[in-house]
Design an enzyme around this catalytic site. Sequence first.
Site, PDB file in Angstrom:
ATOM      1  N   ILE A  56       0.844  -1.206   0.000  1.00 15.63           N
ATOM      2  CA  ILE A  56       0.000   0.000   0.000  1.00 15.63           C
ATOM      3  C   ILE A  56       0.878   1.254   0.000  1.00 15.63           C
ATOM      4  O   ILE A  56       0.567   2.257  -0.636  1.00 15.63           O
ATOM      5  CB  ILE A  56      -0.981  -0.016   1.189  1.00 15.63           C
ATOM      6  CG1 ILE A  56      -1.769  -1.326   1.202  1.00 15.63           C
ATOM      7  CG2 ILE A  56      -1.949   1.172   1.107  1.00 15.63           C
ATOM      8  CD1 ILE A  56      -2.622  -1.554   2.431  1.00 15.63           C
ATOM      9  N   ASP A  87     -11.491 -16.757  10.769  1.00 11.48           N
ATOM     10  CA  ASP A  87     -12.176 -15.946   9.748  1.00 11.48           C
ATOM     11  C   ASP A  87     -13.529 -15.482  10.267  1.00 11.48           C
ATOM     12  O   ASP A  87     -14.255 -16.243  10.908  1.00 11.48           O
ATOM     13  CB  ASP A  87     -12.406 -16.771   8.472  1.00 11.48           C
ATOM     14  CG  ASP A  87     -11.293 -16.608   7.459  1.00 11.48           C
ATOM     15  OD1 ASP A  87     -10.562 -15.603   7.549  1.00 11.48           O
ATOM     16  OD2 ASP A  87     -11.153 -17.491   6.595  1.00 11.48           O
ATOM     17  N   SER A 112      -7.614  -0.957  10.324  1.00 11.91           N
ATOM     18  CA  SER A 112      -8.210  -2.063   9.586  1.00 11.91           C
ATOM     19  C   SER A 112      -9.632  -2.311  10.057  1.00 11.91           C
ATOM     20  O   SER A 112      -9.963  -2.087  11.232  1.00 11.91           O
ATOM     21  CB  SER A 112      -7.363  -3.314   9.831  1.00 11.91           C
ATOM     22  OG  SER A 112      -8.056  -4.470   9.431  1.00 11.91           O
ATOM     23  N   TYR A 117      -2.275  -9.213  15.962  1.00 10.19           N
ATOM     24  CA  TYR A 117      -2.232  -8.216  14.878  1.00 10.19           C
ATOM     25  C   TYR A 117      -3.411  -7.243  15.016  1.00 10.19           C
ATOM     26  O   TYR A 117      -3.235  -6.019  15.031  1.00 10.19           O
ATOM     27  CB  TYR A 117      -2.285  -8.914  13.512  1.00 10.19           C
ATOM     28  CG  TYR A 117      -2.781  -8.014  12.411  1.00 10.19           C
ATOM     29  CD1 TYR A 117      -1.969  -7.041  11.858  1.00 10.19           C
ATOM     30  CD2 TYR A 117      -4.113  -8.101  11.953  1.00 10.19           C
ATOM     31  CE1 TYR A 117      -2.447  -6.180  10.872  1.00 10.19           C
ATOM     32  CE2 TYR A 117      -4.590  -7.253  10.981  1.00 10.19           C
ATOM     33  CZ  TYR A 117      -3.760  -6.294  10.444  1.00 10.19           C
ATOM     34  OH  TYR A 117      -4.243  -5.443   9.482  1.00 10.19           O
ATOM     35  N   LYS A 158      -3.768  -2.963  16.042  1.00 12.03           N
ATOM     36  CA  LYS A 158      -4.497  -1.906  15.316  1.00 12.03           C
ATOM     37  C   LYS A 158      -5.384  -1.133  16.297  1.00 12.03           C
ATOM     38  O   LYS A 158      -5.446   0.096  16.274  1.00 12.03           O
ATOM     39  CB  LYS A 158      -5.350  -2.506  14.193  1.00 12.03           C
ATOM     40  CG  LYS A 158      -4.533  -3.091  13.059  1.00 12.03           C
ATOM     41  CD  LYS A 158      -3.739  -2.012  12.311  1.00 12.03           C
ATOM     42  CE  LYS A 158      -2.736  -2.561  11.343  1.00 12.03           C
ATOM     43  NZ  LYS A 158      -1.725  -1.602  10.914  1.00 12.03           N
ATOM     44  N   THR A 167     -10.597  -4.942  10.770  1.00 13.31           N
ATOM     45  CA  THR A 167     -10.492  -6.001  11.775  1.00 13.31           C
ATOM     46  C   THR A 167     -10.934  -5.492  13.153  1.00 13.31           C
ATOM     47  O   THR A 167     -11.369  -6.278  13.993  1.00 13.31           O
ATOM     48  CB  THR A 167      -9.052  -6.575  11.810  1.00 13.31           C
ATOM     49  OG1 THR A 167      -9.073  -7.815  12.508  1.00 13.31           O
ATOM     50  CG2 THR A 167      -8.063  -5.655  12.479  1.00 13.31           C
TER      51      THR A 167
HETATM   52  C1  UD1 Z   1      -7.169 -10.348   7.085  1.00 16.08           C
HETATM   53  C2  UD1 Z   1      -7.471  -9.524   8.308  1.00 16.08           C
HETATM   54  C3  UD1 Z   1      -7.295  -8.066   8.002  1.00 16.08           C
HETATM   55  C4  UD1 Z   1      -5.903  -7.843   7.506  1.00 16.08           C
HETATM   56  C5  UD1 Z   1      -5.681  -8.665   6.269  1.00 16.08           C
HETATM   57  C6  UD1 Z   1      -4.265  -8.459   5.762  1.00 16.08           C
HETATM   58  C7  UD1 Z   1      -9.105 -10.264   9.939  1.00 16.08           C
HETATM   59  C8  UD1 Z   1     -10.538 -10.513  10.214  1.00 16.08           C
HETATM   60  N1  UD1 Z   1      -8.836  -9.774   8.723  1.00 16.08           N
HETATM   61  O1  UD1 Z   1      -8.206 -10.118   6.162  1.00 16.08           O
HETATM   62  O2  UD1 Z   1      -7.503  -7.304   9.146  1.00 16.08           O
HETATM   63  O3  UD1 Z   1      -5.723  -6.483   7.242  1.00 16.08           O
HETATM   64  O4  UD1 Z   1      -5.907 -10.040   6.574  1.00 16.08           O
HETATM   65  O5  UD1 Z   1      -3.381  -9.443   6.080  1.00 16.08           O
HETATM   66  O6  UD1 Z   1      -8.265 -10.512  10.741  1.00 16.08           O
HETATM   67  N2  UD1 Z   1      -9.506 -17.065   1.472  1.00 16.08           N
HETATM   68  C9  UD1 Z   1      -9.661 -18.289   0.840  1.00 16.08           C
HETATM   69  N3  UD1 Z   1      -8.538 -18.926   0.411  1.00 16.08           N
HETATM   70  C10 UD1 Z   1      -7.277 -18.424   0.568  1.00 16.08           C
HETATM   71  C11 UD1 Z   1      -7.133 -17.163   1.207  1.00 16.08           C
HETATM   72  C12 UD1 Z   1      -8.279 -16.520   1.657  1.00 16.08           C
HETATM   73  O7  UD1 Z   1     -10.788 -18.780   0.673  1.00 16.08           O
HETATM   74  O8  UD1 Z   1      -6.304 -19.077   0.169  1.00 16.08           O
HETATM   75  C13 UD1 Z   1     -10.713 -16.342   1.923  1.00 16.08           C
HETATM   76  C14 UD1 Z   1     -10.747 -16.082   3.415  1.00 16.08           C
HETATM   77  O9  UD1 Z   1     -11.364 -17.126   4.098  1.00 16.08           O
HETATM   78  C15 UD1 Z   1     -11.566 -14.783   3.459  1.00 16.08           C
HETATM   79  C16 UD1 Z   1     -11.244 -14.079   2.148  1.00 16.08           C
HETATM   80  O10 UD1 Z   1     -10.701 -15.080   1.294  1.00 16.08           O
HETATM   81  O11 UD1 Z   1     -12.920 -15.075   3.477  1.00 16.08           O
HETATM   82  C17 UD1 Z   1     -10.235 -12.960   2.297  1.00 16.08           C
HETATM   83  O12 UD1 Z   1      -9.116 -13.449   3.013  1.00 16.08           O
HETATM   84  P1  UD1 Z   1      -7.762 -12.617   3.192  1.00 16.08           P
HETATM   85  O13 UD1 Z   1      -7.349 -12.072   1.876  1.00 16.08           O
HETATM   86  O14 UD1 Z   1      -6.806 -13.469   3.924  1.00 16.08           O
HETATM   87  O15 UD1 Z   1      -8.198 -11.365   4.064  1.00 16.08           O
HETATM   88  P2  UD1 Z   1      -8.982 -11.307   5.473  1.00 16.08           P
HETATM   89  O16 UD1 Z   1      -8.830 -12.548   6.231  1.00 16.08           O
HETATM   90  O17 UD1 Z   1     -10.354 -10.840   5.162  1.00 16.08           O
END
Ligand code: UD1
Length: 340
Positions: free
Chosen positions: A14, A301, A127, A152, A156, A129
């Site tokens: 970012i 999640d 975030s 983490y 924040k 979060t």
């Molecule tokens: C998380 C954090 C957020 C942080 C961000 C950056 C929480 C709730 N959220 O976001 O604060 O800023 O990471 O590191 O703590 N998914 C899959 N397969 C994968 C990867 C992800 O299905 O291989 C799904 C996850 O279950 C989720 C969505 O994709 O539903 C987004 O995941 P991700 O990109 O990791 O972000 P967050 O978990 O939302």
Amino acid sequence: MATKILVTGGTGYIGSHTTVELQQAGYEVVIVDNLSNSNIKVLDGIQAITGIRPAFEEVDCTDKPALKAVFEKYPGIKAIINFAASKAVGESVQKPLLYYRNNLDTLINLLELMPEFGVEGFVFSSSCTVYGQPEVLPVTEDTPRQTATSPYGNTKKICEDIITDAVHADAPYKAILLRYFNPIGAHPSAKIGELPLGVPQNLIPFVTQTAAGIREQLSVFGDDYNTPDGSCIRDYINVVDLAKAHVVAVERMLSGKSLENVEVFNVGTGRGLSVLEIVETFQKVTGVKLNYKIVGRREGDIEQVWADPTKANQVLGWKAEASVEETLLSAWRWQESLAK
Ligand code: UD1
């Protein structure tokens, strides 16, 4: 003379996009980064886009004397945008002290140095979060924050509180807390983008690496959530749009437009998309078939979250503009450029 902005973590994902937008808006940028999770070559990408190579200092912001030397070397810094932080949720559970040390020391060092060097504004990368799993969607800035589910996330929340306390104690500066939803995509030039080290933890880099054949299969974490298609819902915000929110925030503080000394804004699109919708849209816009499999839920999640960005739209005058289609295509163009 151009207004000078210190961007900590400026070679990161970012931070690099924000540096580009700041330079294109006429600001002079000084980057400090310890390169722990980024590559110095990012400066070439920034220069290729803007024609300007930002000043760069390889400094760890937890090292206060080294940080102070940066302020001495570049007098007249007017605002700081603080991206320098550790950000992997899973790693923070394994190494909580590393997260508290990095994220809190960095913040406190910067806040302590600001009055000494006459810095007037501070933008903090917070975030969504902090909202946990909200009861009511979409979330506004008044949605209550919840107990963090990871160190983490807790950093924040604590950092938001530290900034608020410091400003309320008559600090001679203003602050804006930007609560990012899920930043994705890359610069349309494909000269900068997300560069995850090792196996990506976040969805989009995993998607693009799977499409590129670097990963065999994408795991979709759960299809039994209480959502229309059963997969989790997030508010995916284009990284260039997100970067522009920082430029507006800096302008607001430095031009004396802030209504309060600490202001909070959600930075999202206002639209929630499921993991399966992301997968489908990615396949549609790129024409690349994704090998994916539904697996069990990922621990920690939350089910669904998306922003009400009305406050940022109206008060900040900022709005997410990119479509998810162009954003996913930009992520793919970036992934393709890495193979060249
Ligand atoms: C998380 C954090 C957020 C942080 C961000 C950056 C929480 C709730 N959220 O976001 O604060 O800023 O990471 O590191 O703590 N998914 C899959 N397969 C994968 C990867 C992800 O299905 O291989 C799904 C996850 O279950 C989720 C969505 O994709 O539903 C987004 O995941 P991700 O990109 O990791 O972000 P967050 O978990 O939302």
